[in-house]
Design a protein around this motif. Structure first.
Motif, PDB file in Angstrom:
ATOM      1  N   ILE A   1     109.689 -28.655  19.577  1.00  0.00           N
ATOM      2  CA  ILE A   1     110.174 -28.167  20.879  1.00  0.00           C
ATOM      3  C   ILE A   1     109.210 -28.668  21.952  1.00  0.00           C
ATOM      4  N   ARG A   2     109.701 -29.546  22.801  1.00  0.00           N
ATOM      5  CA  ARG A   2     108.878 -30.173  23.819  1.00  0.00           C
ATOM      6  C   ARG A   2     109.736 -30.420  25.052  1.00  0.00           C
ATOM      7  N   PRO A   3     109.132 -30.495  26.230  1.00  0.00           N
ATOM      8  CA  PRO A   3     109.930 -30.795  27.432  1.00  0.00           C
ATOM      9  C   PRO A   3     110.638 -32.138  27.265  1.00  0.00           C
ATOM     10  N   GLY A   4     111.886 -32.214  27.679  1.00  0.00           N
ATOM     11  CA  GLY A   4     112.644 -33.461  27.617  1.00  0.00           C
ATOM     12  C   GLY A   4     113.394 -33.649  26.319  1.00  0.00           C
ATOM     13  N   VAL A   5     113.093 -32.847  25.293  1.00  0.00           N
ATOM     14  CA  VAL A   5     113.809 -32.947  24.009  1.00  0.00           C
ATOM     15  C   VAL A   5     115.103 -32.148  24.115  1.00  0.00           C
ATOM     16  N   ARG A   6     116.200 -32.715  23.589  1.00  0.00           N
ATOM     17  CA  ARG A   6     117.459 -31.972  23.571  1.00  0.00           C
ATOM     18  C   ARG A   6     117.378 -30.820  22.567  1.00  0.00           C
TER      19      ARG A   6
END
Lengths: 389, 389
Positions: free
Chosen positions: B188-193
């Protein structure tokens, strides 16, 4: 603070069109309110794909209201606000004390609402075939003056002919299915555990293609030697071996709609028996596709398949498919001999040609198909071959 | 050729022990044959985890026979031969013409068998709460002299106290759940769908840990901002952003048994409100765990949780958990105030402390737990923290 609406999969006009068809059927049967509890029917009429069917739920369609009213456990109401097309006043969360209550449940709130609507002395539709017997008894006991009319399969039949908007979503689902079939051909190898290959295939089903991910996981059956005579067994912890056969059934899903496909894989050269069956099945599949056109019947398609297969010396015991859409198998038309349902444009089917010949031998191939104005569109498009790995 | 037996998950003696408990309950209620149709109950009594419940199926437990007799669609019979502990003569596939037949279905074969058994004038148990109303009516109409006794939840209650063998399988499932929670913290990371992260997490649930893969996919809920006030919504095609909160509920599965867990993640620093709620929930969770011991009641556990949470200025509306095993939620004991079910060693629960406070705000934490001889074992073991990513 309130939750906003998700991007809507279909325009409001599409839901109102579906509701109009349901209300026409209600009028025909002199029903003033219909309690829909089947989760697929609720998806169809509202856009809702979250889980709340684990406890009582009911979507009440009233001839007096443009929008239906949706009753569910209170903690699931925000998801309904987010996903459905309806206004805030049409989502009613019932209180938590009705969960695991010894005497009452959420259906009591639905019945209260029917009384408020003033339809308790009128025709009321129930999907009785989806409801436990004691729930049907409760409706009858608490609404003694109502004329209860069974609507179990009515919406399923209405769903049979898809709109172009639905077909477009099913094409997206089919593209995901195709990608997963090809991914399987990459990851099924001797020495690989069935579970690890299954994880890769499911990964494709979830990530999707063309920027459109899978939106839910539907069933997947990976039946590998010595389980190729079974059809609905889970993957195991066994590893694939040289000579293993693998029968795969899966379905990409977009916004509730599924487009299944089946293909067979062989690690190393297939047996003569498998090759002959594959050739016969593909020829019979093509014969079945040629029989699909508006005005033909479900039976015609099955006859075309069965006669071709028999000429090649094989036989398939189970039906050749079934209506398809939000459900993997809609409980309406079957592609089987004697089913005289007439094919109409934008009906969709899983032309399901899995053939479990013996306890220890079976073969699978299938396509998701659409009846067009003049023939057939094959929604799934993976190579129609026996994958030799 | 016939299909052989799969490696058996439990020894024959374990199934006979479970059947003996069911037969004792049958004797108590003067029932000579019991028709089990709930899929989880069939898994419990036979080891079967394949899908055949999409059409009528019934496992008939007779007081006269050591092994039960399992009726299902013929094409699903090989999977039953493979997975169950019973002899070949105890698996009966009913013919394909009963599928989508206008008047008859597989239950007619079950009823024929009850007549053959000679119990049609005796007490017969039915899980009526799992059956459509018209199926119950058919049993009554075709067995007019039988005394039909409702067994809807009887086996669920028998399942409540697990054997040590079952607990061992649940520990394996819990280890998979823990691994998936940790995998989520990596992906889970920013920019990941959301869909791509979900695919990775599901991959861990399927590949499993310690050489033991997941054997089925159970539900997974990844509710990310702005959907953190919802509890059962699917992942979406949105991407995570700085400041997103993610509420995750998942469960590893081994041979039918599931061990769920919930954890909350924050991309970037959590809000004060979230931090305070997390601290209060963990303190209350620990208070609940301290209340678990043989002889205490389900209510005691809920009281310990609720009073601690209230002292911190919060409130949880829904129950604090439920019995757990083959079902994610067994329909028996609830960890809620007023449920006076006495805790016994080897009862297992999902101590489910998801707290959906507002439409746009919620927080989740949970553990799968076992009542021990003197207290509690936490089956799940992922760090009991708010994951800040």
């Amino acid at each position: 603070m309130t939750i906003g609406k998700a991007p809507q999969v279909f325009p409001r006009s599409e839901y109102l069109r579906r509701l109009a068809a349901v209300k026409a059927e209600m009028a025909r049967r002199e029903v003033e309110a219909l309690v829909v509890n089947n989760a697929s029917h609720i998806t169809y009429l509202t856009g809702y794909t979250s889980l709340s069917a684990y406890v009582p739920q009911g979507l009440v369609v009233s001839v007096r209201d443009e929008e239906p009213t949706f009753f569910m456990r209170r903690m699931d109401a925000p998801a309904a606000h987010h996903q459905t097309f309806m206004g805030r006043d049409k989502i009613v969360g019932y209180p938590e004390d009705l969960i695991a209550h010894p005497e009452k449940d959420g259906y009591d709130k639905v019945i209260d609402f029917l009384v408020e609507l003033g339809v308790d002395g009128r025709g009321i539709g129930l999907e009785a075939g989806n409801l436990p017997a004691d729930t049907v008894a409760k409706f009858k006991a608490r609404l003694p003056k109502a004329r209860i009319v069974d609507f179990t399969r009515a919406i399923a039949w209405i769903r049979g002919v898809k709109s172009d908007l639905e077909i477009e979503i099913m094409r997206e689902a089919a593209a995901i299915s195709d990608a997963a079939i090809l991914r399987a051909a990459e990851v099924i190898r001797p020495g690989v555990r069935e579970a690890d290959a299954a994880a890769e295939i499911v990964g494709t089903l979830m990530r999707g293609v063309n920027g459109k991910p899978g939106t839910a996981l539907k069933s997947m059956y990976l039946c590998a030697s010595p389980r190729i005579g079974t059809c609905h067994i889970p993957w195991t912890e066994d590893v694939f071996r040289d000579g293993s056969q693998i029968n795969l059934e899966l379905g990409g899903c977009r916004h509730g709609y599924v487009a299944p496909i089946m293909r067979t894989y062989s690690i190393g050269a297939p047996s003569d028996r498998l090759k002959r069956l594959h050739d016969a099945q593909v020829e019979s599949l093509e014969a079945a596709l040629k029989a699909v056109r508006p005005g033909a019947t479900c039976s015609d398609v099955a006859v075309a398949f069965n006669r071709t297969l028999e000429k090649a010396g094989f036989k398939k015991e189970s039906r050749c498919g079934y209506a398809l859409g939000i459900d993997w198998s809609e409980p309406t038309a079957s592609l089987k001999e004697g089913d005289m349902t007439e094919l109409k444009p934008n009906m969709t089917f899983h032309l399901m040609l899995g053939n479990w010949v013996d306890e220890d031998f079976g073969y699978v191939i299938s396509e998701s198909i659409r009846v067009t104005g003049s023939g057939v569109e094959t929604l799934t498009g993976a190579p129609r071959k026996l994958f030799v790995l």
